[in-house]
Design an enzyme around this catalytic site. Sequence first.
Site, PDB file in Angstrom:
ATOM      1  N   TYR A 155       0.841  -1.200   0.000  1.00 27.19           N
ATOM      2  CA  TYR A 155       0.000   0.000   0.000  1.00 27.19           C
ATOM      3  C   TYR A 155       0.878   1.253   0.000  1.00 27.19           C
ATOM      4  O   TYR A 155       1.853   1.334   0.748  1.00 27.19           O
ATOM      5  CB  TYR A 155      -0.923   0.019   1.230  1.00 27.19           C
ATOM      6  CG  TYR A 155      -1.660   1.325   1.405  1.00 27.19           C
ATOM      7  CD1 TYR A 155      -2.736   1.645   0.594  1.00 27.19           C
ATOM      8  CD2 TYR A 155      -1.248   2.245   2.367  1.00 27.19           C
ATOM      9  CE1 TYR A 155      -3.396   2.851   0.738  1.00 27.19           C
ATOM     10  CE2 TYR A 155      -1.908   3.461   2.515  1.00 27.19           C
ATOM     11  CZ  TYR A 155      -2.975   3.750   1.694  1.00 27.19           C
ATOM     12  OH  TYR A 155      -3.625   4.948   1.844  1.00 27.19           O
ATOM     13  N   GLY A 180      -9.646  33.742   5.806  1.00 26.14           N
ATOM     14  CA  GLY A 180      -9.698  32.582   4.916  1.00 26.14           C
ATOM     15  C   GLY A 180      -9.713  31.309   5.722  1.00 26.14           C
ATOM     16  O   GLY A 180      -9.931  31.335   6.940  1.00 26.14           O
ATOM     17  N   GLU A 223     -15.790  30.792   3.758  1.00 23.94           N
ATOM     18  CA  GLU A 223     -14.904  31.161   4.867  1.00 23.94           C
ATOM     19  C   GLU A 223     -15.029  32.639   5.241  1.00 23.94           C
ATOM     20  O   GLU A 223     -15.008  32.985   6.419  1.00 23.94           O
ATOM     21  CB  GLU A 223     -13.447  30.833   4.521  1.00 23.94           C
ATOM     22  CG  GLU A 223     -13.106  29.352   4.634  1.00 23.94           C
ATOM     23  CD  GLU A 223     -13.041  28.877   6.086  1.00 23.94           C
ATOM     24  OE1 GLU A 223     -12.988  29.720   6.997  1.00 23.94           O
ATOM     25  OE2 GLU A 223     -13.060  27.655   6.303  1.00 23.94           O
ATOM     26  N   GLU A 280     -16.170  33.627   8.786  1.00 23.31           N
ATOM     27  CA  GLU A 280     -15.113  34.193   9.637  1.00 23.31           C
ATOM     28  C   GLU A 280     -15.366  35.659   9.983  1.00 23.31           C
ATOM     29  O   GLU A 280     -15.121  36.080  11.116  1.00 23.31           O
ATOM     30  CB  GLU A 280     -13.759  34.044   8.925  1.00 23.31           C
ATOM     31  CG  GLU A 280     -12.583  33.995   9.855  1.00 23.31           C
ATOM     32  CD  GLU A 280     -11.308  33.531   9.167  1.00 23.31           C
ATOM     33  OE1 GLU A 280     -10.638  32.673   9.733  1.00 23.31           O
ATOM     34  OE2 GLU A 280     -10.984  34.033   8.066  1.00 23.31           O
ATOM     35  N   PRO A 297       3.237  27.718  -1.432  1.00 25.51           N
ATOM     36  CA  PRO A 297       3.262  26.547  -0.546  1.00 25.51           C
ATOM     37  C   PRO A 297       3.428  26.965   0.911  1.00 25.51           C
ATOM     38  O   PRO A 297       4.212  27.861   1.215  1.00 25.51           O
ATOM     39  CB  PRO A 297       4.459  25.743  -1.037  1.00 25.51           C
ATOM     40  CG  PRO A 297       5.340  26.725  -1.724  1.00 25.51           C
ATOM     41  CD  PRO A 297       4.459  27.832  -2.241  1.00 25.51           C
ATOM     42  N   GLU A 340     -16.435  34.208  16.900  1.00 21.49           N
ATOM     43  CA  GLU A 340     -15.980  34.093  18.293  1.00 21.49           C
ATOM     44  C   GLU A 340     -14.880  33.044  18.428  1.00 21.49           C
ATOM     45  O   GLU A 340     -14.962  31.982  17.831  1.00 21.49           O
ATOM     46  CB  GLU A 340     -17.145  33.685  19.194  1.00 21.49           C
ATOM     47  CG  GLU A 340     -18.283  34.680  19.217  1.00 21.49           C
ATOM     48  CD  GLU A 340     -18.150  35.676  20.362  1.00 21.49           C
ATOM     49  OE1 GLU A 340     -17.679  35.262  21.429  1.00 21.49           O
ATOM     50  OE2 GLU A 340     -18.501  36.843  20.163  1.00 21.49           O
ATOM     51  N   GLU A 358     -12.006  32.271  17.256  1.00 22.95           N
ATOM     52  CA  GLU A 358     -10.976  32.119  16.229  1.00 22.95           C
ATOM     53  C   GLU A 358     -10.177  33.416  16.039  1.00 22.95           C
ATOM     54  O   GLU A 358      -8.995  33.380  15.747  1.00 22.95           O
ATOM     55  CB  GLU A 358     -11.620  31.758  14.888  1.00 22.95           C
ATOM     56  CG  GLU A 358     -12.398  30.461  14.900  1.00 22.95           C
ATOM     57  CD  GLU A 358     -11.502  29.263  14.647  1.00 22.95           C
ATOM     58  OE1 GLU A 358     -10.641  29.360  13.764  1.00 22.95           O
ATOM     59  OE2 GLU A 358     -11.668  28.252  15.333  1.00 22.95           O
TER      60      GLU A 358
HETATM   61 ZN   LIG Z   1       0.502  -2.923   4.561  1.00 28.17          ZN
END
Ligand SMILES: [Zn+2]
Length: 167
Positions: A21, A60, A76, A80, A95, A126, A128
């Site tokens: 996997y 955001g 958002e 927000e 990035p 509130e 955040e």
């Molecule tokens: Zn495995």
Amino acid sequence: MCAAARSAEQGNPFSCAACGYTHYFSPFTAVGALIVDEQEQMLFIVRGKDPGKGKLGLPGGFVDAGEMAEQALVREIREEVGLEIVRYEFLASFPNSYAFSGVICPVTDLFFVAHVASLSNFQLQEGEIDDWKLLPVANVGPQDLAFDTHWKAIQAYAGQRNGEPRT
Ligand SMILES: [Zn+2]
């Protein structure tokens, strides 16, 4: 997948030696809005929690699975700060990384220049967010911001306003 003991080695992608996997640690997607009023002041939130508690940020948040980034932007900003985006333009992406329960995950931040019907409906979420500020872009420096990508987005916006070519 197979519950085999994990070897100490880490990497991206992670492959299980027992069953084969393979898991790719792809970036999460986040959106940020650059909202500017008629006096060329930009809307900043004062972060109410870490990372960057007490520092400035662009409003955001994260894109949900199955959601368009544009929908996330509208959602958002509504959640927000209680503002309704009526128009937006993609600006740039950078990035970033974000710690979820202490695990550093890659994030792609997408920034949009967003226009709202009115800034007067402003209502903070509130917990955040501690506060908000409208500041001239020239008064904000990288040390004021919680995330380096927000600074890069502001620079990209300022460059666009000055007619510099997009890189
Ligand atoms: Zn495995």
